[in-house]
Design a protein around this motif. Sequence first.
Motif, PDB file in Angstrom:
ATOM      1  N   SER A   1      -2.148  -1.315   4.359  1.00  0.00           N
ATOM      2  CA  SER A   1      -3.115  -0.630   5.195  1.00  0.00           C
ATOM      3  C   SER A   1      -3.955  -1.610   5.994  1.00  0.00           C
ATOM      4  O   SER A   1      -4.146  -2.768   5.599  1.00  0.00           O
ATOM      5  CB  SER A   1      -4.035   0.225   4.312  1.00  0.00           C
TER       6      SER A   1
ATOM      7  N   GLY B   1      -1.140  -0.439   9.135  1.00  0.00           N
ATOM      8  CA  GLY B   1      -0.409  -1.334   8.256  1.00  0.00           C
ATOM      9  C   GLY B   1       1.080  -1.346   8.581  1.00  0.00           C
ATOM     10  O   GLY B   1       1.603  -0.416   9.221  1.00  0.00           O
TER      11      GLY B   1
ATOM     12  N   THR C   1      -0.110   2.865   6.192  1.00  0.00           N
ATOM     13  CA  THR C   1      -1.034   3.684   6.974  1.00  0.00           C
ATOM     14  C   THR C   1      -2.072   2.822   7.682  1.00  0.00           C
ATOM     15  O   THR C   1      -2.200   1.619   7.407  1.00  0.00           O
ATOM     16  CB  THR C   1      -1.725   4.715   6.047  1.00  0.00           C
ATOM     17  N   ASN C   2      -2.825   3.468   8.591  1.00  0.00           N
ATOM     18  CA  ASN C   2      -3.948   2.815   9.280  1.00  0.00           C
ATOM     19  C   ASN C   2      -3.567   1.462   9.883  1.00  0.00           C
ATOM     20  O   ASN C   2      -4.241   0.452   9.679  1.00  0.00           O
ATOM     21  CB  ASN C   2      -5.137   2.643   8.329  1.00  0.00           C
TER      22      ASN C   2
ATOM     23  N   THR D   1      -1.663  -3.437  -3.440  1.00  0.00           N
ATOM     24  CA  THR D   1      -2.334  -3.069  -2.196  1.00  0.00           C
ATOM     25  C   THR D   1      -2.401  -4.288  -1.288  1.00  0.00           C
ATOM     26  O   THR D   1      -2.885  -5.352  -1.710  1.00  0.00           O
ATOM     27  CB  THR D   1      -3.761  -2.556  -2.465  1.00  0.00           C
TER      28      THR D   1
ATOM     29  N   SER E   1      -4.111  -5.228   2.181  1.00  0.00           N
ATOM     30  CA  SER E   1      -5.126  -4.682   3.070  1.00  0.00           C
ATOM     31  C   SER E   1      -5.664  -5.758   4.000  1.00  0.00           C
ATOM     32  O   SER E   1      -6.224  -6.760   3.532  1.00  0.00           O
ATOM     33  CB  SER E   1      -6.277  -4.087   2.244  1.00  0.00           C
TER      34      SER E   1
ATOM     35  N   LEU F   1       0.440   0.297  -1.426  1.00  0.00           N
ATOM     36  CA  LEU F   1      -0.314   0.686  -0.234  1.00  0.00           C
ATOM     37  C   LEU F   1      -0.414  -0.508   0.698  1.00  0.00           C
ATOM     38  O   LEU F   1      -0.858  -1.587   0.297  1.00  0.00           O
ATOM     39  CB  LEU F   1      -1.719   1.161  -0.616  1.00  0.00           C
TER      40      LEU F   1
END
Length: 290
Positions: free
Chosen positions: A259, A285, A282-283, A236, A238, A257
């Motif tokens: 993001s 990213g 997503t969001n 991830t 983030s 992920l």
Amino acid sequence: GVLLQVSHLAVGPGGGINADAKGYANDRGPGRGSLTGAWGGGAGFGGRGGDGSTALGGVTYGSVSDPISAGSGGNDWQSTSPGGFGGVGGGIVRVMAVNSVTVDGTLSANGGFCSHASGGASGGSIFLTCATFGGSGGGLFARGSEGDPESRTSFGGGGGGGRISVNYGALAAQHSLQFSALCPTSTVYATPGSWRGAWLGTLWFPDTNLLSTTLSVFDGLLTVPGFTAWAPPSLTVSNATIGLPPGLQLNVGGDVLVSGTGGALILGSNSTLTCGGNLTVTNNGQLRVY
């Protein structure tokens, strides 16, 4: 810059060592932009400087593993009315500790702000050597500064990120810190993949022990000796922008992920990403490939 030769160094919460804007003056340094018009280019160091509307950004220089150079200054606005001055480069924080370095506060060598239509400065150097490194909630920052936008078509370029190197023998039990050699993200040429934008600085570590399956504390281009393959069970990214080394074989067993605003996974040239689960971006990213 500052050189600290100590047995132990402890930077407590709310404390800090600050070398912001203590590097090369505006329009000075080996990474200063190449001025070809009124609007200044951003300075380079760990990452290239961003182009201004009529000027090229500065080049990279110095060592990734042993950074002892100051950041360069951004180009000045070449007009008499109104006058504008490029940012001053980030300075140097050099720590040589026989035993431990603990950072619960901040170490910073950020580039200084510029004025009207001038170029941003590059971040400077943070170079630590110690037997044991750790901290909780602290951070090391060598960020480039924004170029000043006179308008959407007349603007100074952003400064490139600096260089951070932490050469430790072992990690302390607590080692949750932020490492940021970020470049500006709000200048005109800062869209993902823009070859004219400022670029991230560098992060050097002696091993991969600071890495985990969640990367949320790194902003920069990562260099680790012998780091050619990585096989985490999941990954991830983030709210952090991390560039992995060229040629890295990244084999993720499960999901990937990416993001959040500022969340970007950058794969270097000749790299391979194998994802055993779902790949989700997503969001805001970004997955960038170079």
